[in-house]
Scaffold this motif. Structure first.
Motif, PDB file in Angstrom:
ATOM      1  N   THR A   3     143.068  67.446 -36.575  1.00 35.94           N
ATOM      2  CA  THR A   3     141.935  67.098 -37.128  1.00 35.94           C
ATOM      3  C   THR A   3     141.075  66.852 -35.829  1.00 35.94           C
ATOM      4  O   THR A   3     139.782  67.166 -35.973  1.00 35.94           O
ATOM      5  CB  THR A   3     141.806  65.810 -38.046  1.00 35.94           C
ATOM      6  OG1 THR A   3     140.575  65.481 -38.334  1.00 35.94           O
ATOM      7  CG2 THR A   3     142.441  64.637 -36.985  1.00 35.94           C
ATOM      8  N   SER A  10     139.643  70.795 -34.252  1.00 32.59           N
ATOM      9  CA  SER A  10     138.854  71.848 -35.254  1.00 32.59           C
ATOM     10  C   SER A  10     137.522  72.066 -34.728  1.00 32.59           C
ATOM     11  O   SER A  10     136.484  71.865 -35.480  1.00 32.59           O
ATOM     12  CB  SER A  10     138.796  71.170 -36.844  1.00 32.59           C
ATOM     13  OG  SER A  10     138.379  70.113 -36.643  1.00 32.59           O
ATOM     14  N   SER A  13     143.376  68.969 -39.784  1.00 30.08           N
ATOM     15  CA  SER A  13     142.100  69.401 -40.062  1.00 30.08           C
ATOM     16  C   SER A  13     141.832  69.467 -41.466  1.00 30.08           C
ATOM     17  O   SER A  13     140.992  69.440 -42.153  1.00 30.08           O
ATOM     18  CB  SER A  13     141.419  70.250 -39.292  1.00 30.08           C
ATOM     19  OG  SER A  13     142.400  71.499 -39.473  1.00 30.08           O
ATOM     20  N   SER A  14     142.932  70.239 -42.417  1.00 32.74           N
ATOM     21  CA  SER A  14     142.918  70.652 -43.586  1.00 32.74           C
ATOM     22  C   SER A  14     144.142  70.680 -44.176  1.00 32.74           C
ATOM     23  O   SER A  14     145.125  71.363 -43.497  1.00 32.74           O
ATOM     24  CB  SER A  14     141.951  71.920 -43.696  1.00 32.74           C
ATOM     25  OG  SER A  14     141.895  72.674 -45.016  1.00 32.74           O
ATOM     26  N   ASN A  28     134.799  62.556 -34.043  1.00 35.70           N
ATOM     27  CA  ASN A  28     136.004  62.341 -34.636  1.00 35.70           C
ATOM     28  C   ASN A  28     136.276  60.830 -34.936  1.00 35.70           C
ATOM     29  O   ASN A  28     137.280  60.397 -35.707  1.00 35.70           O
ATOM     30  CB  ASN A  28     137.047  62.843 -33.793  1.00 35.70           C
ATOM     31  CG  ASN A  28     136.955  64.569 -33.760  1.00 35.70           C
ATOM     32  OD1 ASN A  28     136.276  64.976 -34.726  1.00 35.70           O
ATOM     33  ND2 ASN A  28     137.533  65.025 -32.846  1.00 35.70           N
ATOM     34  N   THR A  37     138.089  66.897 -41.900  1.00 35.08           N
ATOM     35  CA  THR A  37     136.816  66.934 -41.214  1.00 35.08           C
ATOM     36  C   THR A  37     135.673  66.804 -42.056  1.00 35.08           C
ATOM     37  O   THR A  37     134.369  66.728 -41.629  1.00 35.08           O
ATOM     38  CB  THR A  37     136.720  68.532 -40.651  1.00 35.08           C
ATOM     39  OG1 THR A  37     136.902  69.082 -41.917  1.00 35.08           O
ATOM     40  CG2 THR A  37     137.640  68.853 -39.609  1.00 35.08           C
TER      41      THR A  37
END
Length: 572
Positions: free
Chosen positions: A84, A87, A170-171, A462, A493
């Motif tokens: 995360t 990204s 991140s995903s 972040n 994100t």
């Protein structure tokens, strides 16, 4: 459906994932959903979404060797592009020549197998469930000599599927739908079984989707996943490898890997120089860098055009500039307040200021998930995209924020927002100044905080340490999956902290859709919900506008395509 192979196909729409400090724009002179008589100047029509401008040349036309100097916006701390905190566009740019991408994307977003890593990949039905069979190239190996096997895919799935909150991906898109990854006929085949259909499975292990494969040896536990790529890139498996990372000089140097099993890279070296965006054009003019992402920087654009031996590379793309509001701040927790801020911002004025002097139309973007030159684009904003300071004031009154002198107050607290922007980005500075004035007109105070480029994401965005911010979202060829992590409630994100079951469900429907019409309708339903949530305010489609040496080939404004790093070089 039987055991029918799903053929490689053009992506239904286009998604957005990577975060970017630097800016690039692309808008259309006319598009569905634009207001009649909005007073925006006419301009030449911008390139279509499927355009690409990379000076294409056969490898035989390029001189062997040489060093390519590129500009990036930050020297990262987290160098894992699937974490995360990784990204961000600079991290992704540096790692793409280093990590496996199972597919290649062309200008239309069509995916084809990358033979360096895959012999075959196909989806089929088994016992009523979607199964994807990945057959790996046995020659592919990591830089430590370990072969790339099904265990790497399994380890990445376990890290990215969202089951263990200790991992910080991140995903999780796509991976959360997978129930198992098992060994196939041998160690070089992985069999992936899905709980429910995922039409964009080609986005998995795909650099074009900012989701490359990482080694099991560095992602198999949460501690490894979160820390193995901190201030280091320890293991690679690409045409290039890391030669040096110099934080003091803000430079990352890659060198052609002699152990690479694919086509020999044309270049000897790639050198990434971290610098603030508004210093890139001057560095380009001096010959210090060979390619940079200029975006809507007017002075940079003029510099490119006046530099001898330079070319402007431009293409359309699924990228956009936007404001994000942080709903985690109690002051912004009420969606009515966020909607009021949307309506208090004159986007037309912001956009004209950003794009004035460029050969691109200044047109507002009224969709979070699609850009204006995509067939499915429509305006789902329900009036929230319209500048209406009187309605903004009414909404703030209704939410209990009453004018007390020049500033609104509630329960003794001022409505005072911290707007965090990155240093060295002219557009962000202009946006902060104009937003401060516009919000002051409705009784909202804005205090601007300028963050160092290397700290903007790491220390502020972040860490949710902002009230309002501005940056660009860069696209991928995948419509439903590319957007998901920015907008679902648990997205890695999702920096606005907004979300709803309705958005999640609509994006789920889009991801499972097998035809463009179904996907388009679901994506527009999700967009309508996102406008109500008012976490992210789209500004304009961002052009891909680069300065490049005229003799630099096979790289530039990529559109939906991705870079084949082995083929990048300078003409003979």
């Amino acid at each position: 459906m039987g055991r029918r192979r799903l053929h490689h196909r053009t992506a239904l729409l286009a998604g957005l994932t990577a975060l970017s400090l630097s800016l690039t724009l692309c808008s259309c002179a006319s598009r569905p959903g634009s207001a009649a008589g909005d007073g925006l100047p006419s301009a030449p029509e911008s390139p279509k979404l499927t355009s690409v401008d990379v000076n294409p040349r056969d490898r035989a036309q390029l001189r062997q060797g040489g060093t390519l100097h590129l500009a990036i916006t930050q020297f990262s701390h987290q160098w894992s592009p699937i974490h995360t905190d990784g990204s961000e566009s600079s991290t992704i740019s540096v790692t793409k020549p280093l990590l496996p991408t199972f597919f290649r994307s062309d200008a239309a977003g069509t995916q084809t197998v990358n033979p360096a890593y895959l012999q075959d990949a196909h989806a089929e039905q088994r016992d009523g469930r979607q199964v994807v069979v990945w057959t790996l190239n046995p020659k592919a190996h990591w830089s430590d000599g370990t072969p790339i096997t099904w265990r790497d895919l399994e380890a990445n799935w376990r890290a990215l599927n969202g089951k263990d909150p200790a991992y910080r991906p991140s995903s999780s898109t796509g991976f959360e739908l997978v129930s198992s990854v098992e060994r196939g006929k041998d160690d070089f085949q992985a069999v992936m079984t899905f709980d429910r259909p995922f039409s964009e499975w080609q986005s998995m292990f795909n650099g074009a989707a900012n989701a490359p494969l990482l080694p099991a040896s560095r992602v198999a536990t949460p501690d490894l996943f979160n820390s193995a790529y901190l201030d280091a890139i320890p293991v690679t498996a690409g045409p290039f490898k890391v030669e040096q990372m110099d934080r003091a000089a803000q430079i990352v140097t890659l060198v052609a890997d002699p152990n690479w099993w694919g086509d020999k890279p044309v270049l000897d070296r790639i050198v990434f120089h971290a610098m603030v965006p508004n210093a890139m054009a001057a560095a380009f003019a001096k010959g210090e860098i060979d390619l940079f992402n200029n975006g809507p920087d007017v002075s940079g654009y003029q510099t490119i055009k006046s530099t001898k031996g330079a070319a402007v590379r431009r293409a359309g793309g699924p990228d956009f500039r936007q404001f994000t509001l942080n709903a985690r701040n109690p002051v912004l927790a009420d969606p009515t307040v966020r909607q009021a801020l949307f309506q208090a911002i004159n986007r037309d004025a912001v956009i004209r200021a950003d794009l004035n002097g460029l050969d691109w139309p200044a047109v507002p973007l009224n969709n979070h998930l699609l850009v204006a030159n995509q067939n499915a684009y429509r305006d789902n904003s329900l009036g929230l995209s319209r500048y209406d300071p009187a309605e903004a004031a009414r909404k703030l009154d209704a939410a209990g924020w009453k004018l007390d002198g020049d500033v609104r107050k509630k329960d003794g607290h001022e409505l005072n927002l911290r707007m965090v922007i990155p240093a060295g980005v002219t557009q962000a500075q202009n946006e902060a100044a104009s937003t401060t004035k516009m919000l002051k007109d409705v009784g909202v105070k804005v205090t601007t905080v300028t963050a160092a480029a290397n700290e903007f994401f790491d220390k502020y965005i972040n860490r949710d340490d902002f009230d309002i911010t501005t940056y660009s979202l860069l696209g991928t060829p995948f419509p439903a999956s590319g957007n998901r992590a920015d907008f679902v409630q648990t997205g890695g994100t999702n920096h606005s902290g907004t979300g709803s079951p309705a958005v999640d469900a609509a994006l789920d429907r889009a991801g499972a859709a097998t035809d463009a019409a179904t996907a388009s309708e679901a994506i527009n339903q999700a967009d309508g919900e996102l406008w109500k949530l008012a976490g992210m305010l789209p500004l304009y489609q961002r052009p891909q506008l680069y300065g490049a040496r005229a003799n630099l080939a096979n790289i530039g404004a990529q559109g939906l395509s991705d870079i084949v790093w082995e083929n990048v070089g300078f003409e003979k």
